[in-house]
Design a protein around this motif. Structure first.
Motif, short mmCIF file in Angstrom:
data_model
loop_
_atom_site.label_atom_id
_atom_site.label_comp_id
_atom_site.label_asym_id
_atom_site.label_seq_id
_atom_site.Cartn_x
_atom_site.Cartn_y
_atom_site.Cartn_z
N ARG A 116 33.59 -16.97 12.46
CA ARG A 116 33.29 -18.20 13.15
C ARG A 116 32.38 -17.93 14.35
NH1 ARG A 116 37.81 -22.41 15.46
NH2 ARG A 116 36.47 -24.20 15.29
N TYR A 117 32.74 -16.92 15.10
CA TYR A 117 31.98 -16.58 16.28
C TYR A 117 30.56 -16.20 15.89
CZ TYR A 117 31.12 -14.97 21.01
OH TYR A 117 30.63 -14.85 22.28
N GLU A 118 30.43 -15.41 14.83
CA GLU A 118 29.11 -14.97 14.39
C GLU A 118 28.26 -16.15 13.91
OE1 GLU A 118 30.01 -11.90 11.63
OE2 GLU A 118 30.57 -10.49 13.23
N ARG A 119 28.89 -17.01 13.13
CA ARG A 119 28.15 -18.20 12.65
C ARG A 119 27.65 -19.02 13.84
NH1 ARG A 119 32.28 -19.29 8.84
NH2 ARG A 119 32.98 -21.10 10.02
N TRP A 120 28.54 -19.22 14.82
CA TRP A 120 28.19 -20.02 15.99
C TRP A 120 27.08 -19.33 16.78
CZ3 TRP A 120 29.25 -18.35 21.12
CH2 TRP A 120 28.90 -19.28 22.10
N TRP A 121 27.21 -18.03 16.98
CA TRP A 121 26.24 -17.30 17.77
C TRP A 121 24.86 -17.40 17.11
CZ3 TRP A 121 25.61 -15.86 22.46
CH2 TRP A 121 24.64 -14.92 22.80
N GLU A 122 24.83 -17.26 15.79
CA GLU A 122 23.57 -17.36 15.06
C GLU A 122 22.97 -18.76 15.22
OE1 GLU A 122 22.66 -16.66 10.46
OE2 GLU A 122 24.01 -15.19 11.41
N SER A 123 23.87 -19.77 15.12
CA SER A 123 23.35 -21.14 15.12
C SER A 123 22.81 -21.57 16.48
CB SER A 123 24.43 -22.11 14.65
OG SER A 123 25.45 -22.16 15.62
N ILE A 124 23.27 -20.92 17.57
CA ILE A 124 22.78 -21.39 18.87
C ILE A 124 21.48 -20.70 19.29
CG2 ILE A 124 25.06 -22.05 19.74
CD1 ILE A 124 24.90 -19.48 21.51
N GLN A 125 21.01 -19.73 18.49
CA GLN A 125 19.81 -19.01 18.91
C GLN A 125 18.59 -19.93 19.04
OE1 GLN A 125 20.26 -16.05 20.21
NE2 GLN A 125 22.37 -16.42 19.56
N SER A 126 18.46 -20.88 18.10
CA SER A 126 17.31 -21.78 18.20
C SER A 126 17.49 -22.75 19.37
CB SER A 126 17.13 -22.55 16.89
OG SER A 126 18.29 -23.27 16.61
N VAL A 127 18.75 -23.12 19.65
CA VAL A 127 19.01 -24.00 20.79
C VAL A 127 18.57 -23.32 22.09
CG1 VAL A 127 20.83 -25.15 22.12
CG2 VAL A 127 20.97 -25.09 19.63
N ARG A 128 18.85 -22.02 22.19
CA ARG A 128 18.52 -21.28 23.41
C ARG A 128 17.02 -21.29 23.70
NH1 ARG A 128 21.01 -15.47 22.92
NH2 ARG A 128 20.28 -15.33 25.07
N GLN A 129 16.23 -21.41 22.64
CA GLN A 129 14.78 -21.32 22.82
C GLN A 129 14.11 -22.67 23.04
OE1 GLN A 129 13.15 -18.79 19.70
NE2 GLN A 129 15.10 -17.71 19.65
N ASP A 130 14.92 -23.74 23.05
CA ASP A 130 14.37 -25.08 23.27
C ASP A 130 13.72 -25.15 24.66
OD1 ASP A 130 14.01 -27.84 23.78
OD2 ASP A 130 15.61 -28.31 22.34
#
Lengths: 546, 175
Positions: free
Chosen positions: A290-304
């Motif tokens: 779960r943590y890994e999925r979440w961490w992966e999914s927020i990478q694009s958010v971080r670059q907004d």
């Protein structure tokens, strides 16, 4: 008369007549909160309502005299009121006084509790401790930590661990149906489950269709199908009660089978059940995934590029004096990292995710976003509210409340309050609305219970400073959309020095109301633009990961 | 009553004088007229218990209002959540709103004059609609009209009345 005024009058009428709907009530309350002049108009309408009721009360109710001159009626009332009301009031006073005395003597025992706020009542008997890939047949999404009321629960798939308030713990496997009776009793209606009973829970009873299993401090598994009810004892011993038969004690390694009115004692087959160790491993793996999925999914958010601040409150350093709250934007501006004051690190939305906990009036996270101006903003946070202790409970407030500065809070009524300050009154303004346009308030419907629900919720607000429209969100859903009637035309917003979870500057001379949050925050985002409802829903979905 | 009867009479006299002012004040803080009656009754009870502590009876009006404010807010907190129950911050704002400086008697005079401006039928309608214990539905049924139609009419007449009173008291038309 303007349409707006007409609308306001209609809302006031609906309220006075007791026929106002929830949404209209919210609209009326927002109008009243935002304007002192409206409140004065409202107060007068209420006074007139009272006047009219008092007049009608005293008037001749007979329909046979439909056209008594009002003048006469009014004067009659005026003159007659001395006597009539006097007698009425004196009588009601006596009645009330008598009632009160009786009640006092009759309920002396419970008297101490009267007048004290009613205690909240809990109907649950167990808690969902952990779940792995769990779906329930009733379609309800349940999260770890949810309290479970008495009743049936059918697990369609996955595995869950249920902890009863007595201390007994039951691992339920996919396909099984359990009925929670109370903290000391459950029924296995079908499927497989295993039970662990620590010493304080000895006596916990698990009923199968033909057998009652009373635990004597142990670990055992049960299997129920249309043909059989089987108990396997892995550790300690249990009592098996079958109606009309003597009580049997089944010891470690033994099993008891009941089918077609036949009882049969045999050997336990532990391999058929998910054991606690394996389940624990599953929980760990699920958490990690779960943590890994979440961490992966927020990478694009971080670059907004619109993102100004992205705090995740994952403790960065073990050094006790290092209180930095790292900004996770890519690229990150080091000047935008925050600093925790007083507030402690705590568990976040799931194991492994950290949060920051605000408890005391001194707890806060300081930050400074500089003097840049923006055409709008978005603030989004995952928050767990322990209790709404203050009239205003801070999410994010700028120091002071200067021109263009936003404040975001939860009121003790559970309503979300977003507000922006726009400068000083216009000197040439004619009406009071124009004279006090600076504080623009946006109030949502009530979404938090006053005592807090201790669950993680996603809250967000978007504000377009050009149009004055603020939209508020709760768990990904839009809950209010308003344009302040005071909006002075296109403006900008700015943050400067501000803080999360509290309000007030250490060096401020003036006294500041206490507004510290009692709860946790495990993610806080600030954008320099209003995001769309679609984008808010996506951010919410990323953080839910279910 | 164990209290001296002249003290009680004095109290009742003062209470009667303030009754409509207190009711007019409490009306904006609780949802229904029935709630108003309950709060005012509780207020008078508390006031009677504390009456001996009041040194200056000329302050009775303001003193009673303070009790009413407290009792109304307490009562409001005891109510279950409903569209009729305003949020606490709003209720407090309304409670703290200065009652318009207009004396009660001026308001009554204005109301009376404005009622006179209505047609007899509308006057009757508006008074009947405000009779305690009578709902718009009861009234519509007694008139053989639909509830919605009567409701709309009552609202219209009432709004005319408000506007008329406002303009008389404040000397301005509504925006």
């Amino acid at each position: 008369m303007s349409g707006d005024q007409e609308r306001f009058n209609d809302l006031v009428s609906d309220w006075l007549d007791g026929s106002i709907s929830q949404s209209n009530s919210e609209e009326l309350q927002a109008k009243l909160i935002s304007s002192e002049k409206r409140r004065a108009t409202f107060a007068l309408a209420c006074q007139l309502d009272a006047d009219l009721r008092l007049m009608s009360e005293k008037a001749e109710p007979s329909q046979s005299q439909p056209s008594i001159a009002v003048n006469q009626r009014w004067n009659n009332w005026y003159v007659a009121s001395g006597m009539a009301v006097g007698i009425l009031m004196a009588a009601s006073l006596l009645v009330v006084a008598t009632l009160h005395r009786d009640r006092d003597s009759n309920t002396r025992l419970s008297g101490e509790l009267q007048g004290v706020t009613e205690e909240s009542v809990n109907f649950s008997c167990a808690v969902l401790r952990h779940s792995v890939d769990a779906t329930f047949a009733d379609g309800i999404v349940r999260s770890d930590g949810d309290a479970l009321p008495a009743g049936r629960l059918k697990l369609a798939s996955g595995t869950v661990q249920i902890e009863f308030y007595s201390g007994a713990s039951v691992l339920v496997e996919g396909g099984a149906e359990i009925e929670l009776v109370d903290a000391w009793e459950a029924r296995c209606l079908s499927g497989r489950m295993s039970v662990n009973v620590p010493p304080p829970a000895i006596g916990f009873r698990l009923k199968l269709p033909d057998v009652d299993v009373v635990d004597l401090g142990t670990e055992f598994g049960v299997e129920v199908s249309a043909e059989n009810s089987v108990v396997h004892v892995f550790d300690g011993e249990v009592e098996a009660h079958v109606e009309g038969e003597p009580v049997r004690r089944i010891e470690q390694g033994g099993s008891f089978r009941r089918s077609n009115t036949q009882s049969q004692v045999g050997k336990a087959v532990p391999g058929r059940f998910v054991d606690a160790k394996a389940f624990d491993q599953q929980v760990r793996e699920e958490t990690q995934r779960r943590y890994e999925r979440w961490w992966e999914s927020i990478q694009s958010v971080r670059q907004d590029e619109r993102l100004l601040v992205y705090y995740l409150f994952n403790r960065e350093s073990e050094w006790p004096w290092e209180r930095r709250v790292e900004d996770y934007c890519i690229p990150s501006d080091p000047s935008r990292s925050g600093s925790a004051v007083g507030a402690r690190w705590a568990d976040g939305r799931w194991p492994g995710k950290r949060a920051i906990e605000f408890k005391r009036p001194s707890d806060r996270v300081r930050m400074n976003l500089g003097s840049e101006k923006y055409d709008g903003l978005t603030m989004a946070a995952w928050v767990l509210v322990d209790s709404l202790d203050r009239r205003c409970n801070a999410l994010m407030l700028t120091d002071g409340y200067e021109d263009g500065e936003p404040h975001w809070q939860i009121l003790d009524t559970g309503e979300m309050l977003f507000s922006v300050n726009y400068g000083k009154p216009e000197p040439q303004a004619k009406t009071s609305d124009e004279r006090f346009p600076h504080n623009q308030l946006y109030l949502s419907p009530s979404v938090f219970p006053r005592r807090g629900d201790r669950r993680w919720h996603h809250v967000a607000v978007t504000f377009d400073a050009r149009t004055g429209e603020a939209v508020q969100f709760f768990d990904g859903h839009e809950i209010s959309r308003q344009v302040s009637r005071h909006h002075p035309g296109p403006r900008q917003i700015t943050f400067g020095a501000c803080e999360i979870g509290n309000w007030g500057l250490p060096h401020q001379v003036a006294s500041v109301p206490v507004r510290n949050l009692n709860g946790r925050i495990d993610e806080f985002m600030i954008y320099g633009e209003p995001l769309s409802p679609q984008e808010i829903a996506e951010i919410h979905a990323l953080g839910k990961l279910k | 009553m164990t209290a001296p009867s002249d003290e009680y009479e004095e109290f009742v006299r003062l209470l009667i004088r303030e009754e409509s002012a207190v009711k007019a004040y409490v009306r904006r803080l609780v949802p229904t007229w029935q709630d108003v009656e309950e709060v005012v009754q509780q207020t008078s009870l508390v006031a009677w218990k504390k009456f001996s502590e009041l040194d200056d009876v000329s302050r009775f009006g303001g003193w009673l209002m303070t009790i009413a404010r407290f009792e109304a807010l307490k009562y409001r907190r005891s109510l279950a959540r409903s569209p009729l129950v305003f949020s606490e911050p709003l209720t407090e704002l309304l409670a703290d709103l200065d009652s318009p400086s207009v004396p009660v008697s001026d308001r009554r005079t204005a109301l009376e004059e404005c009622l006179q401006k209505l047609s007899a039928a509308h006057r009757e309608l508006v008074l009947r609609a405000h009779t305690p214990g009578i709902t718009i539905r009861d009234f519509a049924n007694s008139q053989g009209k639909s509830e919605a139609a009567i409701y709309k009419l009552v609202q219209r007449v009432r709004h005319r009345l408000w506007d008329c009173v406002r303009s008389k008291l404040i000397g301005e038309e509504l925006p």
